[in-house]
Write a protein that holds these residues in place. Structure first.
Motif, PDB file in Angstrom:
ATOM      1  N   GLU A  82     -47.154 -13.952  22.616  1.00 54.26           N
ATOM      2  CA  GLU A  82     -47.982 -13.273  23.618  1.00 54.26           C
ATOM      3  C   GLU A  82     -47.087 -12.787  24.756  1.00 54.26           C
ATOM      4  OE1 GLU A  82     -51.876 -14.049  26.479  1.00 54.26           O
ATOM      5  OE2 GLU A  82     -51.220 -15.593  25.074  1.00 54.26           O
ATOM      6  N   SER A 113     -47.606 -11.755  27.771  1.00 53.64           N
ATOM      7  CA  SER A 113     -47.840 -12.251  29.131  1.00 53.64           C
ATOM      8  C   SER A 113     -47.124 -13.572  29.378  1.00 53.64           C
ATOM      9  CB  SER A 113     -49.340 -12.405  29.381  1.00 53.64           C
ATOM     10  OG  SER A 113     -49.902 -13.344  28.492  1.00 53.64           O
ATOM     11  N   ILE A 135     -47.481  -9.350  21.416  1.00 51.82           N
ATOM     12  CA  ILE A 135     -48.766  -8.766  21.823  1.00 51.82           C
ATOM     13  C   ILE A 135     -48.657  -8.346  23.284  1.00 51.82           C
ATOM     14  CG2 ILE A 135     -51.247  -9.175  22.084  1.00 51.82           C
ATOM     15  CD1 ILE A 135     -51.071 -11.255  19.885  1.00 51.82           C
ATOM     16  N   ASP A 136     -48.585  -7.015  23.508  1.00 51.92           N
ATOM     17  CA  ASP A 136     -48.430  -6.519  24.879  1.00 51.92           C
ATOM     18  C   ASP A 136     -48.711  -5.022  24.890  1.00 51.92           C
ATOM     19  OD1 ASP A 136     -47.943  -6.560  27.576  1.00 51.92           O
ATOM     20  OD2 ASP A 136     -46.040  -7.670  27.383  1.00 51.92           O
ATOM     21  N   LYS A 137     -48.870  -4.483  26.099  1.00 54.99           N
ATOM     22  CA  LYS A 137     -49.167  -3.052  26.244  1.00 54.99           C
ATOM     23  C   LYS A 137     -47.900  -2.208  26.339  1.00 54.99           C
ATOM     24  CE  LYS A 137     -53.589  -3.945  26.421  1.00 54.99           C
ATOM     25  NZ  LYS A 137     -54.445  -3.614  25.252  1.00 54.99           N
ATOM     26  N   ALA A 158     -50.803  -3.971  20.453  1.00 54.66           N
ATOM     27  CA  ALA A 158     -51.585  -4.020  21.694  1.00 54.66           C
ATOM     28  C   ALA A 158     -52.469  -5.259  21.785  1.00 54.66           C
ATOM     29  CB  ALA A 158     -52.434  -2.758  21.815  1.00 54.66           C
ATOM     30  N   ASP A 159     -53.003  -5.706  20.647  1.00 49.55           N
ATOM     31  CA  ASP A 159     -53.925  -6.840  20.670  1.00 49.55           C
ATOM     32  C   ASP A 159     -53.982  -7.475  19.279  1.00 49.55           C
ATOM     33  OD1 ASP A 159     -55.517  -5.067  19.170  1.00 49.55           O
ATOM     34  OD2 ASP A 159     -56.558  -4.372  20.979  1.00 49.55           O
ATOM     35  N   VAL A 160     -54.839  -8.477  19.157  1.00 48.25           N
ATOM     36  CA  VAL A 160     -54.960  -9.209  17.893  1.00 48.25           C
ATOM     37  C   VAL A 160     -55.431  -8.282  16.776  1.00 48.25           C
ATOM     38  CG1 VAL A 160     -56.199 -11.047  16.688  1.00 48.25           C
ATOM     39  CG2 VAL A 160     -55.322 -11.431  19.014  1.00 48.25           C
ATOM     40  N   ASP A 161     -56.383  -7.402  17.072  1.00 52.49           N
ATOM     41  CA  ASP A 161     -56.885  -6.486  16.043  1.00 52.49           C
ATOM     42  C   ASP A 161     -55.778  -5.586  15.508  1.00 52.49           C
ATOM     43  OD1 ASP A 161     -59.407  -7.537  16.271  1.00 52.49           O
ATOM     44  OD2 ASP A 161     -60.120  -6.003  17.683  1.00 52.49           O
ATOM     45  N   CYS A 205     -48.746 -18.468  21.957  1.00 56.29           N
ATOM     46  CA  CYS A 205     -49.787 -17.747  22.704  1.00 56.29           C
ATOM     47  C   CYS A 205     -50.570 -18.716  23.575  1.00 56.29           C
ATOM     48  CB  CYS A 205     -50.768 -17.056  21.745  1.00 56.29           C
ATOM     49  SG  CYS A 205     -50.044 -15.754  20.732  1.00 56.29           S
ATOM     50  N   ILE A 233     -56.140 -16.584  23.353  1.00 54.32           N
ATOM     51  CA  ILE A 233     -55.706 -15.667  22.294  1.00 54.32           C
ATOM     52  C   ILE A 233     -55.375 -16.442  21.023  1.00 54.32           C
ATOM     53  CG2 ILE A 233     -53.816 -14.143  21.598  1.00 54.32           C
ATOM     54  CD1 ILE A 233     -53.863 -12.877  24.274  1.00 54.32           C
ATOM     55  N   LEU A 278     -56.655 -15.600  17.358  1.00 54.54           N
ATOM     56  CA  LEU A 278     -55.598 -15.245  16.407  1.00 54.54           C
ATOM     57  C   LEU A 278     -55.672 -16.134  15.169  1.00 54.54           C
ATOM     58  CD1 LEU A 278     -53.094 -13.446  16.005  1.00 54.54           C
ATOM     59  CD2 LEU A 278     -51.745 -15.269  17.060  1.00 54.54           C
TER      60      LEU A 278
END
Length: 868
Positions: A249, A251, A286-288, A375-378, A398, A402, A406
């Motif tokens: 993750e 963050s 997982i990040d933007k 971007a995310d779990v999906d 994580c 999340i 996950l």
């Protein structure tokens, strides 16, 4: 150049000895070895392997030193990695680890030996070895072949191991090490390690068409080819190609890169030079944006630089170096276009590639790792789902929110194992592998069944207790183990039971006093008396008690005070506590002997809404609550060990607001539970625990079965106790059969009404008097329901001494009039002048109780006591 060697069930031969003719000889010998391999107890096998474990853990062990010299050149792993492999070999064989593995898969080691009795389910369960296992292992990690071989050994199979051409040495050294610690030939002569070129049909066809079990480890193409060639009688266990990845993750990275996580990821990548199925090919962040990915790759680079010395990469061949160069060149081109990043040293020790394309990519291995952003779990699921049939491990770093989402998504798409980063390369003993338990697939589950009826249950018990000298003799004299002879067995009274039990004798036992609980039984006078439950029997009886509590109305949301008395080898507090634990309620082990102030304090602090315990203790508690005017409400009361009269139940409803008052099971320490109450039974009516106990009711005069609903003595046979069997035990309790028909709870067996103790029947003043006759008269008086009836003589006649507990005494005339109204028998005896009644007054709780159990004996006969 030396010819490669093979080991054929104890005999070393040259590899070229193996051909179409000799393979049939090997198969014939393997079938013979399978019979021998199945014979030893599992404990003996574990002892040998544990000694092997100790040897391979020793750097100076001569076979380890030999392997350490040869393996780096054969396997291309570094000496440091080879040493780590030896540690893994030692761990694979260590007794503690093997036991964890076996228990994790089988639950009980006995299933591998004589079998595990499951009388409550009606069968004995055994795990029989499949016979001959053919292990086709990959050559990527040298410990894999040994791990597969040990799996076959601990499931008591004979094993044929196809050695990899990469390493035709270590399996032979490992089997040789077993031989050193197995002078009796329990394990090592049942192992074969063979070497042939893959695809040699002259050798493989006879093997693959034999009625054996093939344990395959390898790639997709080899597996597909193998499937086409196995015969109809051959069982195939597949361990095909698998891919693993890690998830971080972003963050968490932004808040600070955790050194422990980075080291764990480095170890997962470096162990076995990324050759294992559990090694990560990709790390998904997982990040933007890419900031956290850059932080991770920089920290990981520093850790891997240090690990080059700690756990060096093995020697790479030309082709492997070419593949790594390709990856690096493509990464440099992407970096030049601003679409990624390459981080690597000048040598080939590791390669880290940050790619903007988030599609899953299979690594060329040898410590080549791709880092990608989602971007995310999906989005992550979308990238790895196409490989769902081939996914193995996911290492996760994580936050819990999340992490939970996950976990659900990854398991749903086919990931077989989720662990922490750093644990990908480790694993747990007893956990499944590739979505299945391997050891369970190496055995056949068989059972010996008993029909689900009273006769079959009793016959099973009698056959199971032949090792007891006492029961062996009485069963033989009765005519045998058939149910038709059961009623010829002598009734077992307490005196006989304890005369043949420890400490006086062990004749009633079927085995040693080990792996067991010992509890006190009997009274407080004379020699101590004990009863024994094996640990398995103890666990099962507490499971039975859990069902009794549940059926009586307790549920996980209840806050329950255990008011049975603890200590002094007494059973009720222990078994009740474990049953409450099984039930899942809030369990307060208060103990009935605790100070009343503490009991009340705990009840109020935790808002206790249910209690289990002896009636006398519960009654005293209720009286104290009423006397003090406390706002304590106990909705559910489960009582055991004494009888509870209807009048007392009325008092408990009034004093503490009880809405459920039921038996906690009709039982004693020797027989275990005999009866239970469902929500549809009232008073002292119980259903028989037919799968646990065989109950009889016998006429007290001739000790023959009663007819109809005639009252008689309850005789119990425990169908589960084998260590210290209890057959046709005289409980001393009176009961009668009650024809309820099918109960609304679904029970369709026999039910009985508990009437009291046989010795509670007092013949006095020309009448048969029971405690219930007295309780009926006392119900309307401000006295405790804890009382004692004593038969005495006075003035040449019978005299009934009634001992009552109350804060204030009442006129004797008031009490006697109430007794006459409550019982026509008392009224008649007094009218005919057959007896006198005297009243003794005692403070609450002061009538003498049994010091061991805390019970108040309701009836005593003092007419024949010697004068002092």
């Amino acid at each position: 150049m030396k010819k490669a060697k093979c080991l054929v069930f104890g005999q070393k031969v040259d590899s070229d000895w193996l051909n179409a003719s000799t393979i049939s000889e090997i198969l014939a010998e393997a079938a013979e070895k399978a019979v021998l391999a199945a014979e030893p107890d599992i404990a003996c096998i574990l002892d040998i392997l544990d000694q092997v474990s100790v040897a391979w853990a020793d750097p100076d062990y001569h076979l380890r030193k030999k392997a350490a010299k040869i393996l780096p050149e054969l396997t291309m792993f570094s000496p440091e990695m080879i040493d780590e492999g030896f540690a893994v070999i030692s761990a694979i064989c260590r007794r503690k680890n093997v036991e964890k593995r076996l228990i994790g898969e089988f639950g009980d080691l006995s299933v591998l030996d004589h079998g595990m009795e499951r009388p409550h389910l009606g069968f004995k369960l055994r795990a029989r070895p499949r016979g001959v296992l053919l292990h086709l292992t990959a050559g990527n990690v040298f410990v894999g072949a040994v791990d597969s071989l040990v799996s076959g050994i601990i499931t008591k199979n004979a094993n044929i191991l196809k050695m990899s051409r990469v390493d035709p040495v270590f399996p032979l050294l490992f089997i040789e090490s077993i031989k050193e610690f197995d002078p009796a030939g329990i394990i090592w002569p049942n192992q074969a390690a063979l070497l042939w070129k893959g695809g040699d049909t002259a050798i493989e066809t006879p093997l693959l068409e034999s009625p054996l079990t093939v344990v395959f480890w390898g790639g997709h193409e080899a597996l597909q080819s193998l499937k086409k060639r196995v015969g109809p009688s051959t069982r195939l266990i597949e361990n095909g190609p698998r891919y693993s990845f890690a998830v971080v993750e972003g963050s968490r990275i932004r808040k600070g890169v955790a050194p422990a996580m980075v080291r764990g990821l480095a170890l997962d990548l470096c162990r076995w030079d990324q050759q294992a199925c559990s090694s990560p090919h990709v790390v998904y962040v997982i990040d933007k944006d890419y900031k956290s990915a850059h932080l991770l790759i920089e920290a990981l680079y520093d850790e891997l630089v240090q690990m080059r010395d700690e756990l060096p990469l093995g020697n790479l061949n030309f082709d492997e170096k070419v593949e790594i160069r390709k990856v690096r060149e493509l990464a440099r081109m992407s970096q030049a276009r601003g679409e990624g990043r390459l981080v690597c040293p000048e040598d080939f020790s590791f390669t880290l590639v940050l790619e903007y394309d988030s599609a899953f990519k299979v690594s060329c291995l040898n410590r080549t790792l791709f880092i990608k952003i989602v971007a995310d779990v999906d989005a992550l699921v979308e990238q790895v789902k196409p490989l769902s049939a081939y996914l193995q491990s996911a290492g996760v770093y994580c936050e819990p929110a999340i992490g939970q989402a996950l976990e659900a998504e990854l398991l749903a798409i086919g990931v077989k194992r989720i662990t922490e980063i750093g644990g990908m390369s480790e694993g747990h003993d007893g956990a499944p592998h590739e979505g299945a338990f391997l050891l369970r697939q190496l055995v056949e589950w068989v059972d010996v069944e008993t029909r689900d009826n009273p006769a079959s249950r009793v016959e099973w018990l009698l056959k199971s207790i032949q090792a007891s000298p006492y029961y062996h003799d009485v069963i033989a004299k009765a005519g045998g183990c058939g149910f038709e002879h059961f009623h010829k067995l002598p009734l077992l009274d307490r005196e006989t039971f304890y005369r043949h039990s420890p400490p006086e004798s062990a004749a009633i036992l079927t085995g040693p006093m080990t792996d067991a609980y010992v509890y006190a039984s009997g009274g407080t006078t004379g020699n101590p008396k004990f009863t024994f439950y094996s640990n398995d029997e103890y666990r099962y009886v507490t499971d039975v008690l859990t069902d009794i509590y549940r059926n009586a109305g307790l549920c996980p949301g209840d806050r329950v005070a255990n008011l049975f008395i603890a200590g002094n080898l007494w059973t009720s507090f222990n078994v009740a506590g474990r049953a409450l634990e099984n039930l899942g309620c809030l369990n307060l082990p208060v103990g009935g002997a605790s100070d009343i102030e503490n009991i009340l304090k705990y009840l109020q602090i935790f808002a206790v809404n249910a209690v289990v315990g002896l009636p006398s203790i519960i009654i005293n508690l209720a009286e104290e609550i009423k006397r003090r005017g406390l706002k304590v409400r106990i909705e559910k009361i489960l009582y055991g060990g004494e009888h509870l009269r209807p009048q007392t139940c009325d008092f408990l409803r009034e004093a503490v607001g009880a809405s459920t008052i039921r038996s906690a099971g009709y039982a004693c320490v020797d027989t275990g539970p005999v009866g239970w109450q469902c929500l549809h039974l009232e008073g002292s009516i119980h259903h028989v625990l037919e799968e646990y106990c065989h109950a009889e009711i016998l006429n007290t005069a001739d000790l023959e079965p009663v007819t109809g609903n005639e009252a008689g003595e309850i005789v119990a046979t425990n169908l589960n106790r084998i260590l210290m069997p209890v057959v046709r035990y005289r409980t001393g309790d009176l009961g009668r059969w009650v024809d309820l028909g099918p109960c609304a709870c679904g029970f369709n067996g026999r039910s009985f009404e508990l009437l009291g103790r046989c010795d509670d029947l007092l013949v006095i003043g020309g009448i048969n008097l029971m405690p219930a006759d007295v309780a009926a008269g006392l119900a309307g008086l401000p006295v405790s329901q804890s009382f004692q009836i004593a038969a005495q003589t006075g003035g040449g006649r019978d005299q009934l001494c009634l001992r009552l507990e109350a804060d204030k005494s009442l006129p004797d005339k008031t009490v006697i009039e109430a007794l006459k109204k409550g019982s026509y028998k008392i009224a008649e005896s007094l009218a005919e002048n057959w007896m006198n009644i005297v009243i003794e007054w005692h403070k609450p709780g002061s009538i003498k109780r049994n010091s061991r159990t805390g019970k108040l004996k309701p009836v005593v006969d003092e007419r024949f006591s010697p004068k002092t």
